[in-house]
Structure formats: C-alpha cells, structure tokens
Design an enzyme around this catalytic site. Structure first.
Site, PDB file in Angstrom:
ATOM      1  N   LYS A 133      85.164  -4.293 -20.154  1.00 46.64           N
ATOM      2  CA  LYS A 133      84.180  -4.394 -21.230  1.00 46.64           C
ATOM      3  C   LYS A 133      84.837  -5.155 -22.378  1.00 46.64           C
ATOM      4  O   LYS A 133      85.821  -4.690 -22.958  1.00 46.64           O
ATOM      5  CB  LYS A 133      83.752  -2.999 -21.681  1.00 46.64           C
ATOM      6  CG  LYS A 133      82.801  -3.017 -22.875  1.00 46.64           C
ATOM      7  CD  LYS A 133      82.275  -1.637 -23.173  1.00 46.64           C
ATOM      8  CE  LYS A 133      81.395  -1.653 -24.411  1.00 46.64           C
ATOM      9  NZ  LYS A 133      80.854  -0.327 -24.714  1.00 46.64           N
TER      10      LYS A 133
ATOM     11  N   LYS B  29      81.163  -6.422 -18.256  1.00 46.92           N
ATOM     12  CA  LYS B  29      80.189  -6.458 -19.349  1.00 46.92           C
ATOM     13  C   LYS B  29      80.751  -7.271 -20.509  1.00 46.92           C
ATOM     14  O   LYS B  29      81.912  -7.051 -20.872  1.00 46.92           O
ATOM     15  CB  LYS B  29      79.938  -5.016 -19.797  1.00 46.92           C
ATOM     16  CG  LYS B  29      79.027  -4.871 -20.975  1.00 46.92           C
ATOM     17  CD  LYS B  29      78.977  -3.424 -21.388  1.00 46.92           C
ATOM     18  CE  LYS B  29      78.215  -3.349 -22.693  1.00 46.92           C
ATOM     19  NZ  LYS B  29      78.225  -2.046 -23.281  1.00 46.92           N
TER      20      LYS B  29
HETATM   21  C1  PBG Z   1      78.776   1.722 -26.376  1.00 44.43           C
HETATM   22  C2  PBG Z   1      77.890   0.726 -25.747  1.00 44.43           C
HETATM   23  C3  PBG Z   1      77.534  -0.524 -26.275  1.00 44.43           C
HETATM   24  C4  PBG Z   1      76.721  -1.141 -25.345  1.00 44.43           C
HETATM   25  C5  PBG Z   1      76.562  -0.257 -24.267  1.00 44.43           C
HETATM   26  N1  PBG Z   1      77.323   0.890 -24.539  1.00 44.43           N
HETATM   27  C6  PBG Z   1      77.839  -1.101 -27.592  1.00 44.43           C
HETATM   28  C7  PBG Z   1      79.214  -1.440 -27.934  1.00 44.43           C
HETATM   29  O1  PBG Z   1      80.154  -1.204 -27.178  1.00 44.43           O
HETATM   30  O2  PBG Z   1      79.404  -1.937 -29.037  1.00 44.43           O
HETATM   31  C8  PBG Z   1      76.131  -2.498 -25.490  1.00 44.43           C
HETATM   32  C9  PBG Z   1      74.975  -2.803 -24.604  1.00 44.43           C
HETATM   33  C10 PBG Z   1      74.175  -3.978 -25.009  1.00 44.43           C
HETATM   34  O3  PBG Z   1      74.546  -4.747 -25.903  1.00 44.43           O
HETATM   35  O4  PBG Z   1      73.108  -4.159 -24.410  1.00 44.43           O
HETATM   36  N2  PBG Z   1      78.524   3.014 -25.993  1.00 44.43           N
END
Ligand code: PBG
Length: 321
Positions: A192, A245
């Site tokens: 991520k 991601k």
């Molecule tokens: C954090 C989380 C995020 C997203 C999914 N889970 C935000 C981040 O990490 O800042 C982002 C998903 C998206 O942008 O569609 N729990």
C-alpha cells in the site's frame, strides 16, 4: 510481413482474440456505513457513491447481489465525538461494522464480507496507528488492530483486511484469530503506497490525518522492490490473500506480484482518486466514462489481479460492459 490486422477485422474477431475479460465475480464493492436510520449520504467527491445506514445498506445490497456482485468491503464511518486517541469505537463487539456484518449475514448469507481493519477511521488524530507524541508506534498498535479484526471475525466477516501498514500486523491478526478459533481469512493490504489518489476516500470516510501525513508507514512510491518484499513478508506471516494499492499507477507491482506469488490470490484496489479522475474527465466531456473504466479495469486484470476493489463495480455490470 506479419499480418496482425487479421485479428482486428471486426468485433467478433476481436472478441475471439481477447485474452482478458473483467466480470462481476472479479469485483469487491466498497461500502461506507454510518449510524442511524434511513441515511443515504451522497459523497460529493465520489460521484454516485453514498454512505448508508445499515437499513439502507441492506436495501442497496439487494441490487448489488442481483447484479452478480458477491463480495463487499465495509468501512465504518463514525461521528467525530465517538473518536478517541486509541480508536476504541473500532474494537467494541457491538461496533458499527460488527452490527452491519451481523445483519448482512443474517439477510444475505451468500455475500462474502471483507472488513477494513485500521485505526484511522476511529482515532481522533486520524492516523492508522497509535501515537507516542507525534510519532506512530508500530508495536503498541498491533494488539489494537488484532482486536478490531477479532470482533469483525466474531460478527461473521469472511475476510479481515488490515490496511494500517504496520509491520507484523498480519501475524498479530492470524494469532488472535487462531487463539479464538476464528476461521476468517486475512486479506493483506501488503503493498500500500503513500498515494495522492486517496483524497476522495478520506473525505468519504472522514479519516484524514489531523496533522502530518502517512509517509512514515505507507510505502514510498519511488521504491522498486520493497513492495514485493512487503508481500513476501505478509505471506510468510500467513496472509491468505494479498493486495496492491492503488492499482493503475502500480501495474508493474501487480504484474510482479502475480508472477512471483502465483499461488496467492491477488487483489488490486482502484482507489477513490482513480475513480474520481475518470468521473471528472467524463463530466468535462474529455473522454467516455464507461470505456475509460472498461479499459482501466481490464488493464488491472491483464496485469495479473484476480480481484478488483472498485467503486465502479455496480455501474460496470449495470451498463453491461
Ligand atoms: C485506510 C484506508 C484508506 C483507503 C482504504 N483504507 C485511506 C488511506 O490509507 O489514507 C483508501 C481507499 C481509497 O482511496 O479509495 N484505512
């Protein structure tokens, strides 16, 4: 001369030679849940997506299921005054997400439920881990993530999906699930990246950090091999499924993950900013929305993703793409 154009002469021929086709069963559809009743709150930054109270979510799910989408990912969105330093609202056995999971499972047992496991939705500071001063403390965060996962699993979630990017989080979850005889699997948000494409989500989930950014825990996109190392470590710790991601700017990572770990199901998250970008461009008549989504999602699958988390899932099927 090699004659390639014979593969492209007409639509039927092109269909015949297509290697990749995105279908409803590839999708995991995200839902944002809020407390209350009769709540349908349109999210302005994610056109066409709303936050639902549980009763409305159950109604919306009928359509989702009728479209052939059988996997959903739940995010709890709570009021600011319920948030605290340690994210307590996330690991109560009767938390918003737990209540949603129980009701969904009661009414639609066939649905496969994934739940996001993170502190950022529940902490007053909006960071994904516990703070020591202004610094995120990795190791004291692990038991809290494990507790969130446990209550979700006990409520009936099929998969818990830790997204906090804390080291050791997969092992912490696997251990607590095993110790409590829970069969829920773990979808690891393994690679991520600290991305500029999460903006609309933070608005949707009310989870923007109140200070600083997430660069000390989410990955730096200038690294080339670390994503694969993160995935390998998560598999070592027992991850059942893995994730990359965002998706479109990280097709290289998706491709390498699918080739390196062919035995582990791989999900890719077409994140909020990717969705919003196509929506905005289409609204400005710069491109065709449906075809741009079709092309992006096909590319994500072609790169090697087995499953795609996307806000476009329902529209994709509705429009017969
Ligand atoms: C954090 C989380 C995020 C997203 C999914 N889970 C935000 C981040 O990490 O800042 C982002 C998903 C998206 O942008 O569609 N729990």
């Amino acid at each position: 001369m090699k004659r390639f154009r014979q593969f492209r002469t007409d639509a039927a021929t092109r269909d015949k030679y297509a290697d990749v086709q995105v279908k409803a069963s590839d999708f995991i559809y995200p839902y944002f849940i809020v407390d209350g009743e009769n709540e349908i709150q349109p999210i302005h930054s994610l056109k066409g997506i709303s936050r639902f109270s549980i009763d409305q979510l159950l109604i919306d799910l009928e359509e989702t299921i009728a479209l052939g989408i059988d996997k959903i990912l739940l995010f709890g969105v709570i009021e600011n005054d319920l948030k605290d330093e340690v994210g307590s609202a996330g690991y109560e056995p009767d938390s918003l997400v737990c209540r949603a999971v129980r009701q969904i499972k009661k009414q639609f047992p066939q649905i496969i439920i994934f739940t996001d496991v993170c502190l950022c939705e529940y902490t007053s500071h909006g960071h994904c881990g516990l703070l020591q001063g202004q610094v995120i403390d990795n190791d004291s965060t692990l038991p809290l993530l494990a507790k969130i996962a446990l209550v979700h699993a006990q409520a009936g979630a099929d998969f818990v999906a830790p997204s906090a990017m804390m080291d050791g989080q997969i092992e912490a979850l696997k251990n607590i699930l095993k110790a409590n005889n829970q069969t829920a699997k773990v979808l690891a948000y393994s690679a991520k990246y600290s991305s500029n494409f999460y903006g609309p989500f933070r608005d949707a989930a009310g989870s923007a950090p109140s200070f600083g950014d997430r660069k000390s825990y989410q990955m730096d996109y200038r690294t080339k091999h670390q994503g694969l190392e993160e995935i390998a470590a998560d598999i070592e710790e027992g991850a059942d499924w893995i994730m990359v991601k965002p998706a479109l700017a990280y097709l290289d990572i998706i491709q390498r993950a699918s080739v390196t770990f062919p035995e582990v199901p791989l999900a890719a998250y077409q994140v909020s900013g990717e969705f919003a970008m196509i929506k905005a461009a289409a609204a400005a008549n710069l491109l065709n929305e449906e075809l741009a989504f079709l092309e992006s999602l096909t590319a994500i699958k072609r790169a090697g993703a087995n499953f795609i988390i996307t806000y476009y899932a329902k529209d994709f099927v509705r429009k017969g793409l």
